[in-house]
Design a protein around this motif. Sequence first.
Motif, short mmCIF file in Angstrom:
data_model
loop_
_atom_site.label_atom_id
_atom_site.label_comp_id
_atom_site.label_asym_id
_atom_site.label_seq_id
_atom_site.Cartn_x
_atom_site.Cartn_y
_atom_site.Cartn_z
N GLN A 73 -107.97 -22.11 47.23
CA GLN A 73 -108.32 -22.01 45.85
C GLN A 73 -109.32 -23.17 45.74
N VAL A 74 -110.48 -23.21 45.05
CA VAL A 74 -111.20 -24.21 44.82
C VAL A 74 -111.18 -24.81 43.42
N GLN A 75 -111.42 -26.00 43.24
CA GLN A 75 -111.25 -26.80 42.03
C GLN A 75 -112.54 -27.88 42.02
N LEU A 76 -112.78 -28.00 40.55
CA LEU A 76 -113.65 -29.12 40.33
C LEU A 76 -113.15 -30.00 39.24
N VAL A 77 -113.55 -31.23 39.56
CA VAL A 77 -113.08 -32.35 38.65
C VAL A 77 -114.07 -33.39 38.46
N GLU A 78 -114.34 -33.57 37.10
CA GLU A 78 -115.33 -34.24 36.59
C GLU A 78 -114.84 -35.84 36.30
N SER A 79 -115.53 -36.68 36.27
CA SER A 79 -115.29 -38.08 36.00
C SER A 79 -116.48 -38.77 35.60
N GLY A 80 -116.36 -39.91 34.83
CA GLY A 80 -117.54 -40.84 34.85
C GLY A 80 -117.70 -40.87 33.06
N GLY A 81 -117.16 -39.92 32.31
CA GLY A 81 -117.58 -40.16 30.93
C GLY A 81 -116.97 -41.27 30.26
N GLY A 82 -117.56 -41.53 28.96
CA GLY A 82 -117.03 -42.64 28.16
C GLY A 82 -117.79 -42.86 27.23
N LEU A 83 -117.73 -44.07 26.45
CA LEU A 83 -118.45 -44.48 25.17
C LEU A 83 -119.45 -45.30 25.49
N GLY A 85 -128.10 -46.84 26.48
CA GLY A 85 -127.36 -47.06 27.68
C GLY A 85 -127.17 -46.20 28.76
N SER A 86 -126.48 -46.22 29.80
CA SER A 86 -126.38 -45.28 30.80
C SER A 86 -125.03 -44.93 31.43
N LEU A 87 -124.70 -43.77 31.87
CA LEU A 87 -123.62 -43.53 32.27
C LEU A 87 -123.78 -42.57 33.97
N ARG A 88 -123.04 -42.58 34.69
CA ARG A 88 -123.04 -41.51 35.81
C ARG A 88 -121.91 -40.83 35.84
N LEU A 89 -121.96 -39.49 35.69
CA LEU A 89 -120.93 -38.40 35.77
C LEU A 89 -120.91 -37.95 37.35
N SER A 90 -119.72 -37.62 37.89
CA SER A 90 -119.37 -37.19 39.17
C SER A 90 -118.73 -35.83 39.09
N THR A 150 -130.69 -37.32 36.03
CA THR A 150 -131.00 -36.85 37.32
C THR A 150 -129.73 -36.51 38.01
N ILE A 151 -129.93 -35.28 38.47
CA ILE A 151 -128.99 -34.55 39.25
C ILE A 151 -129.07 -34.80 40.56
N SER A 152 -128.02 -35.30 41.31
CA SER A 152 -128.37 -35.28 42.83
C SER A 152 -126.94 -35.16 43.62
N ARG A 153 -127.03 -35.31 44.95
CA ARG A 153 -125.88 -34.94 45.67
C ARG A 153 -126.41 -35.51 47.24
N ASP A 154 -125.41 -36.05 48.09
CA ASP A 154 -125.54 -36.50 49.04
C ASP A 154 -125.37 -35.45 50.37
N ASN A 155 -124.58 -34.62 50.17
CA ASN A 155 -124.36 -33.53 51.07
C ASN A 155 -123.96 -32.41 50.57
N THR A 156 -123.74 -31.08 51.19
CA THR A 156 -123.45 -30.07 50.75
C THR A 156 -122.04 -29.85 50.24
N LYS A 157 -121.11 -30.73 50.66
CA LYS A 157 -119.77 -30.57 50.22
C LYS A 157 -119.37 -31.72 49.24
N PRO A 175 -119.62 -35.04 46.51
CA PRO A 175 -119.67 -35.10 44.94
C PRO A 175 -121.17 -34.67 44.57
N VAL A 176 -121.34 -34.38 43.26
CA VAL A 176 -122.80 -34.02 42.74
C VAL A 176 -122.58 -35.07 41.37
N TYR A 177 -123.51 -35.67 41.37
CA TYR A 177 -123.77 -36.80 40.32
C TYR A 177 -124.47 -36.44 39.45
N LEU A 178 -124.45 -37.06 37.88
CA LEU A 178 -125.61 -36.58 36.93
C LEU A 178 -125.71 -37.99 36.38
#
Length: 126
Positions: free
Chosen positions: A1-11, A16-21, A68-75, A77-80
Amino acid sequence: QVQLVESGGGLVQAGGSLRLSCVASGRFDVFAVGWFRQTPGKEREFVAGINWSGGTTDYAHSVKDRFTISRDNTKGPVYLQMNSLKPEDTAIYYCAGRFNFYSESVGQAQTNYVHWGQGTQVSVSS
């Protein structure tokens, strides 16, 4: 089973800037990602997407040149990366994934994605 978890949100203050993962777990080879956002009473909308290799990205008009959306490799994290945030960017941001999908295109429709994270709140004050 695969799962996705986001993090990086806030106020954050406007400008300003934020980076989501978005981190994927489970057994898979590659995955494509779309970031979506939703505010109360509104439809969930596409924000940005990236294909399995990172070679193709796509953005909603409202965030182009700021996010900007990005990733370092195919498996990994994906960043926003979200810069120049505006109060209208306030929403719950969701990471959506499609696993083992070897396409060079990026889907903007929610139906393009099978798995969804729980969401992370982004709040931008004026």
